[in-house]
Motif scaffolding. Sequence first.
Motif, mmCIF file in Angstrom:
data_model
loop_
_atom_site.group_PDB
_atom_site.id
_atom_site.type_symbol
_atom_site.label_atom_id
_atom_site.label_comp_id
_atom_site.label_asym_id
_atom_site.label_seq_id
_atom_site.Cartn_x
_atom_site.Cartn_y
_atom_site.Cartn_z
ATOM 1 N N SER A 145 16.267 31.724 -43.222
ATOM 2 C CA SER A 145 16.921 30.415 -43.066
ATOM 3 C C SER A 145 16.228 29.319 -43.880
ATOM 4 C CB SER A 145 16.974 30.013 -41.594
ATOM 5 O OG SER A 145 15.665 29.895 -41.044
ATOM 6 N N VAL A 146 14.950 29.503 -44.210
ATOM 7 C CA VAL A 146 14.230 28.527 -45.024
ATOM 8 C C VAL A 146 14.859 28.387 -46.418
ATOM 9 C CG1 VAL A 146 12.596 30.239 -45.918
ATOM 10 C CG2 VAL A 146 11.926 27.836 -45.788
ATOM 11 N N LEU A 147 15.575 29.410 -46.858
ATOM 12 C CA LEU A 147 16.207 29.371 -48.178
ATOM 13 C C LEU A 147 17.343 28.364 -48.245
ATOM 14 C CD1 LEU A 147 16.362 33.217 -48.924
ATOM 15 C CD2 LEU A 147 14.834 31.541 -49.981
ATOM 16 N N LYS A 148 17.819 27.909 -47.103
ATOM 17 C CA LYS A 148 18.927 26.947 -47.102
ATOM 18 C C LYS A 148 18.517 25.606 -47.710
ATOM 19 C CE LYS A 148 20.986 29.161 -43.059
ATOM 20 N NZ LYS A 148 21.350 29.021 -41.622
ATOM 21 N N LYS A 149 17.210 25.364 -47.818
ATOM 22 C CA LYS A 149 16.744 24.132 -48.451
ATOM 23 C C LYS A 149 16.955 24.190 -49.965
ATOM 24 C CE LYS A 149 13.173 23.281 -44.951
ATOM 25 N NZ LYS A 149 11.709 23.146 -44.702
ATOM 26 N N SER A 150 16.632 25.342 -50.569
ATOM 27 C CA SER A 150 16.798 25.504 -52.013
ATOM 28 C C SER A 150 18.191 25.999 -52.392
ATOM 29 C CB SER A 150 15.754 26.484 -52.564
ATOM 30 O OG SER A 150 15.844 27.738 -51.898
ATOM 31 N N HIS A 151 18.829 26.692 -51.456
ATOM 32 C CA HIS A 151 20.169 27.249 -51.672
ATOM 33 C C HIS A 151 21.082 26.744 -50.550
ATOM 34 C CE1 HIS A 151 17.533 29.849 -53.999
ATOM 35 N NE2 HIS A 151 18.582 30.335 -54.639
ATOM 36 N N PRO A 152 21.551 25.493 -50.660
ATOM 37 C CA PRO A 152 22.270 24.853 -49.554
ATOM 38 C C PRO A 152 23.669 25.393 -49.287
ATOM 39 C CG PRO A 152 22.268 23.443 -51.492
ATOM 40 C CD PRO A 152 21.379 24.590 -51.820
ATOM 41 N N ASN A 153 24.166 26.222 -50.158
ATOM 42 C CA ASN A 153 25.486 26.826 -49.964
ATOM 43 C C ASN A 153 25.292 28.292 -49.606
ATOM 44 O OD1 ASN A 153 26.979 24.402 -51.132
ATOM 45 N ND2 ASN A 153 25.662 24.996 -52.840
ATOM 46 N N PHE A 154 25.834 28.723 -48.491
ATOM 47 C CA PHE A 154 25.517 30.071 -48.031
ATOM 48 C C PHE A 154 26.644 30.659 -47.195
ATOM 49 C CE2 PHE A 154 23.666 26.829 -45.324
ATOM 50 C CZ PHE A 154 24.147 27.155 -44.065
ATOM 51 N N ILE A 155 26.638 31.982 -47.131
ATOM 52 C CA ILE A 155 27.566 32.755 -46.295
ATOM 53 C C ILE A 155 26.721 33.800 -45.590
ATOM 54 C CG2 ILE A 155 29.648 34.187 -46.253
ATOM 55 C CD1 ILE A 155 30.176 33.058 -49.164
ATOM 56 N N GLU A 156 26.667 33.751 -44.285
ATOM 57 C CA GLU A 156 25.819 34.664 -43.527
ATOM 58 C C GLU A 156 26.670 35.581 -42.651
ATOM 59 O OE1 GLU A 156 21.689 32.295 -42.847
ATOM 60 O OE2 GLU A 156 23.406 31.535 -41.704
ATOM 61 N N ILE A 157 26.429 36.876 -42.801
ATOM 62 C CA ILE A 157 27.120 37.877 -41.971
ATOM 63 C C ILE A 157 26.066 38.845 -41.456
ATOM 64 C CG2 ILE A 157 29.167 39.372 -41.824
ATOM 65 C CD1 ILE A 157 29.841 38.451 -44.705
ATOM 66 N N PRO A 158 25.201 38.412 -40.550
ATOM 67 C CA PRO A 158 24.179 39.328 -40.021
ATOM 68 C C PRO A 158 24.813 40.374 -39.115
ATOM 69 C CG PRO A 158 24.114 37.233 -38.859
ATOM 70 C CD PRO A 158 25.106 37.069 -39.967
ATOM 71 N N GLN A 159 24.420 41.613 -39.284
ATOM 72 C CA GLN A 159 24.915 42.712 -38.453
ATOM 73 C C GLN A 159 23.784 43.680 -38.180
ATOM 74 O OE1 GLN A 159 29.592 42.829 -40.026
ATOM 75 N NE2 GLN A 159 28.325 44.648 -40.182
ATOM 76 N N ASP A 160 23.893 44.401 -37.086
ATOM 77 C CA ASP A 160 22.842 45.347 -36.694
ATOM 78 C C ASP A 160 23.117 46.775 -37.145
ATOM 79 O OD1 ASP A 160 21.419 43.310 -35.399
ATOM 80 O OD2 ASP A 160 22.568 43.561 -33.554
ATOM 81 N N ASN A 161 24.173 46.982 -37.935
ATOM 82 C CA ASN A 161 24.574 48.338 -38.326
ATOM 83 C C ASN A 161 24.174 48.674 -39.764
ATOM 84 O OD1 ASN A 161 26.341 46.709 -39.733
ATOM 85 N ND2 ASN A 161 28.198 47.816 -39.138
#
Length: 352
Positions: A145-161
């Motif tokens: 999540s710290v990368l959101k400072k340098s890369h403010p545009n993001f798409i997150e799809i965390p999955q456990d599989n």
Amino acid sequence: MKTTIVILSVFILIVGLIPVIKKDYWVFRVFDYPRFQKLILCLIILVLWLLLGFNDFGKLDYILFVGVVLMAIFQIYQIYPFTMFSQKMVVNSETGSDFPAITVMVINVYQDNKDYQKALNLIQTQNPDILLLVETDRNWAKEMSVLKKSHPNFIEIPQDNTYGMLFYSKLRILEHEVLHLIDREVPSIQALVELDSGDNVKIFAIHPKPPVPNENPKSTDRDAEILLVGKKVKDYDKPTLVIGDLNDVGWSYTNELFLKISGLLDPRRGRGMFNTFHAKYFFLRWPLDHIFVSKQFTLDSLKIHENIGSDHFPISAKFSLKPKNNNENYESDKEDEDTADEKIENGKSGKS
């Protein structure tokens, strides 16, 4: 010793010819991967035959010896496009040019890997415009999540599989869509980003399931997803990148077909294999992670980076957007189109 050489010769001939059989079962497709290893084994076997001498050769021995020679030549033929001696599919960018550029990094982090800081250190040092992380669960999403400072545009799809994705961009994301092209448990991303120059680039990020016996014994789904993206790229016909862990090597039949269908280019061709897997076993390495580009791009750099604790090495590239260049892409014919359509339909319907 002769018995051992005979067994090895028969073995290399079998595993060398199995990939020619275009079946979707993993036992056929898995032997697509180790082409360089098969070449090395061929050369070792030939040396052993020569050490044995020709005095005691029978008819079968000569047949096997010639067969291994031909197999070695066949492997060289298959590997050649991924050597520096072959023609570059993506031409080099001009030195000192001021064309719009984009840097991209792809990392399969290995979901169980906990060395988050090592990954962050590499990412922050390289500072790519576009970053794709795959095999990312909620823990990885939290630590990155710290990368959101340098890369403010993001798409997150965390999955456990092991099919989660994190997409971070320094560039503005004009629009995006999370797709489930073949399998509802396997997401992919389609995003349109804007370069600093105002030019738009469409990016497809994918990570299809591999053909392995304990998860997905056929390559049907993988092949269908790759080719379906190829169809989307062809219909778009503007600056495009396809990135991700395709769970397929760059020289496979499916990847060849993908390049023909999509019109995309592989920057590895004419430069080297740039193996990204397996990071822990030097003798079992091949290119599984890819960055394909449309014909409007030229290549500034292509790199494999140090291990971050994963079973994959990170890969990154820098491209310049120069629509008028000397790139040469494959072209598909009706047979290619029909084959791709059949594979896509089989994937959608769950057929082999």
